[in-house]
Design an enzyme around this catalytic site. Structure first.
Site, PDB file in Angstrom:
ATOM      1  CG  HIS A  96      42.394  38.043  39.913  1.00 25.23           C
ATOM      2  ND1 HIS A  96      42.030  37.200  40.935  1.00 25.23           N
ATOM      3  CD2 HIS A  96      43.233  38.956  40.465  1.00 25.23           C
ATOM      4  CE1 HIS A  96      42.619  37.591  42.056  1.00 25.23           C
ATOM      5  NE2 HIS A  96      43.352  38.657  41.802  1.00 25.23           N
ATOM      6  CG  ASP A 127      36.716  40.407  37.885  1.00 31.33           C
ATOM      7  OD1 ASP A 127      36.540  41.432  38.573  1.00 31.33           O
ATOM      8  OD2 ASP A 127      37.694  39.647  38.034  1.00 31.33           O
ATOM      9  CD  GLN A 182      42.294  46.037  39.241  1.00 35.33           C
ATOM     10  OE1 GLN A 182      42.470  47.254  39.258  1.00 35.33           O
ATOM     11  NE2 GLN A 182      42.778  45.237  40.183  1.00 35.33           N
ATOM     12  CB  CYS A 234      46.138  36.933  41.518  1.00 34.64           C
ATOM     13  SG  CYS A 234      46.582  37.083  43.233  1.00 34.64           S
ATOM     14  CE  LYS A 238      40.966  44.254  43.725  1.00 37.25           C
ATOM     15  NZ  LYS A 238      42.410  44.129  43.912  1.00 37.25           N
TER      16      LYS A 238
END
Ligand code: PMP
Length: 404
Positions: free
Chosen positions: A121, A198, A201, A362, A224
């Site tokens: 991202h 990261d 997600q 992104c 999220k």
């Protein structure tokens, strides 16, 4: 999983868009909030609003206690060793920027290298590019294969004595690939290189144990994970956070200030300058407790089933291309059909009440690698149903029919 009961916790899911019942499949961008999270925010503002860590009065003490309880909730959620290893930020983006700025200023000199991947991202690309221009570091990029998986053999070749950090997404927001972060961390640590994960997600879809993973940093966003917008998390091993300088200056991050010089507060407050979004932090704790009650194990089984159902049904559509075909995927299907522009597909699905994401997500460098401008992306949450998927697939078929 009692989906009907769960859906009743999210009033927005019963709403109508253009007179059609809403199908919300843009969970990768942001998730909806359960009633308990919204009510917690309201409750804090009505009953407990006072600046944290500053007042001796009752309300301030109470707000502080609740915000610190939320820190412990996050600590246990990802199984961090200490609550002081949990820093509250605005979100994943700020967490990565914090590490990029602070880690690089302490540990990186001109010519030192940071490894990322082709599927990252922008938050995990541009934060480091800023350090390229400020400090003269170099970015190295792990390539992906045709299935949208990282090439670990290539990663090994990229590692050099100048590598200072590997920063990798756990789950791709475009391809859905679950990256083998255990292997990446193992390889990195064999070479004395720390790893940032990261988890924007992944943390809402699967159990994460930072001690078991042994990652050095892990970042995610509240919005999220069914929590409020504008609040996020940086987990960092104490040994790194202690050595890293503050990211921003201001109230709360100091120990003593004078014009001769300033000393800094202890962890985690050294990294939390200014008044934090403590109602958001407290409501993030509420969101995590809500998810824990449903159980990430059950969530994963249910969402995997939906993902498979969605993939199988979409695959039956002539001319469809699915981007990201790894065996290890989570919650995301990105696709294009024939020559239909992703934007047209998204607009027409919207008119049918179906919310999906279109565009580059992104991840423009990934789009370049794939040789496309963008995709249509359906991203799944545990409140979605097979009926939602059926509506999506019927909608896609109708759009295909319209384009002949
Ligand atoms: N990393 C990944 C993998 C993401 O999916 C996102 C959000 N799309 C981000 C980082 C940035 O998150 P935020 O905008 O909440 O800071």
């Amino acid at each position: 999983m009692n989906i009907e009961k769960i859906r009743a916790d999210f009033p927005i899911l019963s709403s109508f868009v253009y007179d059609k019942p809403l199908v919300y499949l843009d969970n990768g961008a942001t998730t909806q909030k359960p009633r308990c999270v919204v009510e917690e925010l309201e409750n804090i503002y009505y009953t407990t609003n006072a600046n944290v860590h500053r007042g001796v009065h009752y309300l301030s003490q109470r707000a502080t206690d609740l915000a610190e309880e939320a820190r412990v909730t996050v600590q246990h959620f990802i199984n961090a060793e200490h609550s002081r290893e949990i820093v509250f930020t605005k979100g994943t983006t700020e967490s990565i920027n914090l590490v990029a700025h602070s880690f690089c200023s302490q540990f990186c000199n001109k010519g030192d290298e940071i490894i990322i991947s082709e599927m990252e991202h922008h938050a995990n690309i541009v934060s480091w590019q800023l350090q390229e221009s400020i400090r003269g570091i170099t970015l190295k990029v792990i390539p992906i294969n045709d299935k949208g998986e990282l090439d670990l053999e290539e990663m090994k070749k990229l590692i050099s004595p100048k590598t200072r950090l590997i920063s990798i997404m756990h789950v791709s927001n475009v391809l859905g690939t679950i990256n083998p972060i255990e292997d990446i961390i193992e390889i990195a640590h064999r070479n004395d290189i720390p790893v940032l994960v990261d988890a924007a997600q992944s943390v809402q879809h699967m159990e994460i144990d930072v001690q078991k993973l042994d990652c050095d940093f892990l970042v995610f966003s509240g919005h999220k994970i069914y929590g409020p917008n504008g609040v996020g998390v940086l987990y960092g091993k104490e040994k790194w956070l202690n050595q890293m300088p503050p990211y921003q200056g201001g109230g709360e991050m100091i120990s003593q200030v004078s014009f001769k010089g300033t000393t800094f507060n202890e962890l985690p407050f050294k990294f939390e300058a200014g008044t934090p979004d403590y109602p958001g932090v407290i409501a993030l704790g509420t969101a995590i407790n809500y998810i824990k009650k449903i159980g990430l194990d059950s969530i994963k089984v249910y969402e995997d089933e939906l993902l498979q159902y969605c993939t199988d049904k979409l695959m039956q559509i002539e001319g469809i291309r699915i981007f990201g075909t790894s065996d290890k995927k989570s919650s995301v299907v990105s696709f294009l059909v024939g020559n239909i522009h992703h934007y047209d597909m998204g607009m027409l699905l919207d008119k049918m009440g179906i919310a999906v994401r279109t565009g580059h997500h992104c991840a423009q460098p990934l789009m370049d690698v794939l040789g496309i401008e963008g995709t249509v992306r359906a991203s799944i949450a545990f409140y979605n149903t097979k009926e939602d998927i059926d509506r999506l697939v019927d909608g896609v078929k109708r759009v295909v029919a319209m384009f002949g």
